[in-house]
Design a protein around this motif. Structure first.
Motif, PDB file in Angstrom:
ATOM      1  N   TYR A  66      -0.526   3.918  -7.177  1.00  0.00           N
ATOM      2  CA  TYR A  66       0.003   3.213  -6.009  1.00  0.00           C
ATOM      3  C   TYR A  66       1.452   2.814  -6.283  1.00  0.00           C
ATOM      4  O   TYR A  66       1.767   2.228  -7.317  1.00  0.00           O
ATOM      5  N   THR A  67       2.347   3.144  -5.342  1.00  0.00           N
ATOM      6  CA  THR A  67       3.763   2.803  -5.545  1.00  0.00           C
ATOM      7  C   THR A  67       4.286   1.784  -4.537  1.00  0.00           C
ATOM      8  O   THR A  67       5.406   1.303  -4.669  1.00  0.00           O
ATOM      9  N   GLY A  69       3.459  -0.259  -0.325  1.00  0.00           N
ATOM     10  CA  GLY A  69       2.859  -0.122   0.988  1.00  0.00           C
ATOM     11  C   GLY A  69       3.103  -1.344   1.836  1.00  0.00           C
ATOM     12  O   GLY A  69       4.016  -2.133   1.596  1.00  0.00           O
ATOM     13  N   ALA A 115      -1.555   0.069   4.662  1.00  0.00           N
ATOM     14  CA  ALA A 115      -0.841   1.338   4.490  1.00  0.00           C
ATOM     15  C   ALA A 115      -0.241   1.370   3.088  1.00  0.00           C
ATOM     16  O   ALA A 115       0.240   0.349   2.586  1.00  0.00           O
ATOM     17  N   PHE A 116      -0.274   2.539   2.434  1.00  0.00           N
ATOM     18  CA  PHE A 116       0.253   2.621   1.064  1.00  0.00           C
ATOM     19  C   PHE A 116       0.633   4.060   0.737  1.00  0.00           C
ATOM     20  O   PHE A 116       0.311   5.008   1.462  1.00  0.00           O
ATOM     21  N   GLU A 117       1.306   4.209  -0.408  1.00  0.00           N
ATOM     22  CA  GLU A 117       1.791   5.513  -0.880  1.00  0.00           C
ATOM     23  C   GLU A 117       1.374   5.724  -2.324  1.00  0.00           C
ATOM     24  O   GLU A 117       1.369   4.779  -3.132  1.00  0.00           O
ATOM     25  N   ARG A 119       1.941   8.347  -5.846  1.00  0.00           N
ATOM     26  CA  ARG A 119       2.819   9.341  -6.470  1.00  0.00           C
ATOM     27  C   ARG A 119       2.326   9.649  -7.879  1.00  0.00           C
ATOM     28  O   ARG A 119       1.624   8.840  -8.489  1.00  0.00           O
ATOM     29  N   ASP A 129       2.607  14.005   2.740  1.00  0.00           N
ATOM     30  CA  ASP A 129       1.163  13.798   2.844  1.00  0.00           C
ATOM     31  C   ASP A 129       0.599  12.910   1.740  1.00  0.00           C
ATOM     32  O   ASP A 129      -0.601  12.925   1.489  1.00  0.00           O
ATOM     33  N   ASN A 130       1.450  12.132   1.070  1.00  0.00           N
ATOM     34  CA  ASN A 130       0.933  11.196   0.080  1.00  0.00           C
ATOM     35  C   ASN A 130       1.024   9.748   0.562  1.00  0.00           C
ATOM     36  O   ASN A 130       0.978   8.818  -0.230  1.00  0.00           O
ATOM     37  N   ILE A 131       1.165   9.570   1.887  1.00  0.00           N
ATOM     38  CA  ILE A 131       1.163   8.250   2.522  1.00  0.00           C
ATOM     39  C   ILE A 131      -0.013   8.190   3.475  1.00  0.00           C
ATOM     40  O   ILE A 131      -0.282   9.131   4.219  1.00  0.00           O
ATOM     41  N   THR A 132      -0.740   7.081   3.475  1.00  0.00           N
ATOM     42  CA  THR A 132      -1.903   6.941   4.351  1.00  0.00           C
ATOM     43  C   THR A 132      -1.986   5.515   4.875  1.00  0.00           C
ATOM     44  O   THR A 132      -1.407   4.587   4.291  1.00  0.00           O
ATOM     45  N   SER A 133      -2.699   5.329   5.979  1.00  0.00           N
ATOM     46  CA  SER A 133      -2.894   4.002   6.550  1.00  0.00           C
ATOM     47  C   SER A 133      -4.251   3.935   7.235  1.00  0.00           C
ATOM     48  O   SER A 133      -4.785   4.952   7.690  1.00  0.00           O
TER      49      SER A 133
END
Length: 324
Positions: A66-67, A69, A115-117, A119, A129-133
């Motif tokens: 997790y980086t 969000g 929501a978070f990203e 890496r 496509d490495n971000i989701t909510s």
């Protein structure tokens, strides 16, 4: 000097293949999707989000983590393995979970979200496509929603208390997908409308303007509808401002005159009799003619016959004269 230059050139030539190899080295491609464990939640209820992480490349992903969000309407979010990180082999998929609780804000606005990203330490081939909510619905609160439809020449016109309103605009509130109707209102002389007792969350407002007006709603003013957010708070101030401009009123087109029925369209002998309310010009059996009317019709026919014979004689005489 010539020897030094030659040596530098040799070093550069030797380094170029290695640099190209580094630039062309493939990177992992992390794709993330997530889903909540329930369709809706109560205020203060614990939620669980299942996160699916896939490495779509042929390169192992090192320390996927997790980086950063954003979130709203939630407390005590625990990211678990997404915070500590993990390795993910090429083509592999891993499922992890995170938890948290909804709070009062989520109840007031009808939803919370997380929501978070993610890496990998060794890079990312496709950051899209490495971000989701995930949206967490929290129903239960209701409030009114008000606004103005005002006169403006463009979609970005600004409303002021001195701006003239557009009366007679119908405003209908529905669910965001338009399937469930909540309420409707008509703008008053100042262009003000108020929709009562709407559920907190997203609603769709659709505007129907009277003749001579065009509503400019939506992001660029191209639509007659717009999304709005209903929040349960203590404010009764109007929050929706939609411009409308004057447009020419199109005149109604003339209705086409009824065409005369062709001889072939007359009803057959098997057609049912017309009702007394039928048009007098409609084909069908009529009433019997009495004696007085019969004499009048016979006299009229005789006069028409005499006039026709006279016209034929005059035409024949004129033709003879022209030939002479």
């Amino acid at each position: 000097m010539r020897k030094l230059a030659a040596a530098l050139v040799g070093v550069l030539v030797a380094a170029l293949p290695a640099t190209a190899a580094l630039a062309a080295a493939p990177k992992p491609d992390i794709a993330v999707t997530s889903a909540a464990d329930k369709a809706s939640y109560a205020e203060g209820e614990t939620f669980t989000i299942t996160v699916t992480v896939e490495n779509k490349s042929s390169v192992d992903a090192k320390h996927v983590h997790y980086t950063g969000g954003d979130s709203e309407g939630v407390d005590d979010v625990a990211y678990g393995e997404l915070s500590s990180g993990f390795d993910l082999a090429a083509g592999a998929t891993k499922t992890v979970k995170l938890t948290g609780k909804t709070n009062r804000v989520a109840w007031q606005v009808g939803r919370g979200y997380v929501a978070f990203e993610l890496r990998a330490d060794n890079g990312e081939a496709n950051a899209a496509d490495n971000i989701t909510s995930v949206r967490l619905l929290v129903p239960g609160a209701f409030d009114d929603l008000g606004g103005y439809v005002f006169q403006g020449e463009s979609y970005d016109a600004e409303w002021t208390p001195q701006t003239a309103g557009v009366p007679g605009v119908k405003v209908v509130a529905t669910t965001a997908d338009g399937k469930t109707r909540y309420a409707e209102a008509i703008t008053d002389a100042k262009g003000l409308f108020r929709l009562a007792h709407l559920p907190a969350g997203d609603v769709l407002l659709t505007f129907t303007a009277p003749a001579g007006w065009k509503v400019m709603a939506g992001e660029n003013g191209e639509y007659d509808h717009t999304l709005a957010q209903v929040s349960a708070d203590d404010s009764d101030e109007p929050r929706i401002f939609v411009p409308a401009k004057k447009v020419p009123v199109s005149s109604p087109s003339a209705s086409p005159s009824p065409s005369s029925p062709s001889p072939s369209s007359s009803p057959s002998s098997s057609s049912p009799p017309l009702s007394p309310s039928s048009s007098p010009t409609s084909a069908g059996p009529g009433l019997p003619v009495t004696g007085d009317k019969t004499m009048l019709l016979v006299g009229a026919a005789a006069v028409a016959l005499a006039v026709g014979i006279a016209l034929v004689l005059v035409a024949r005489r004129r033709r003879v004269r022209l030939q002479a």
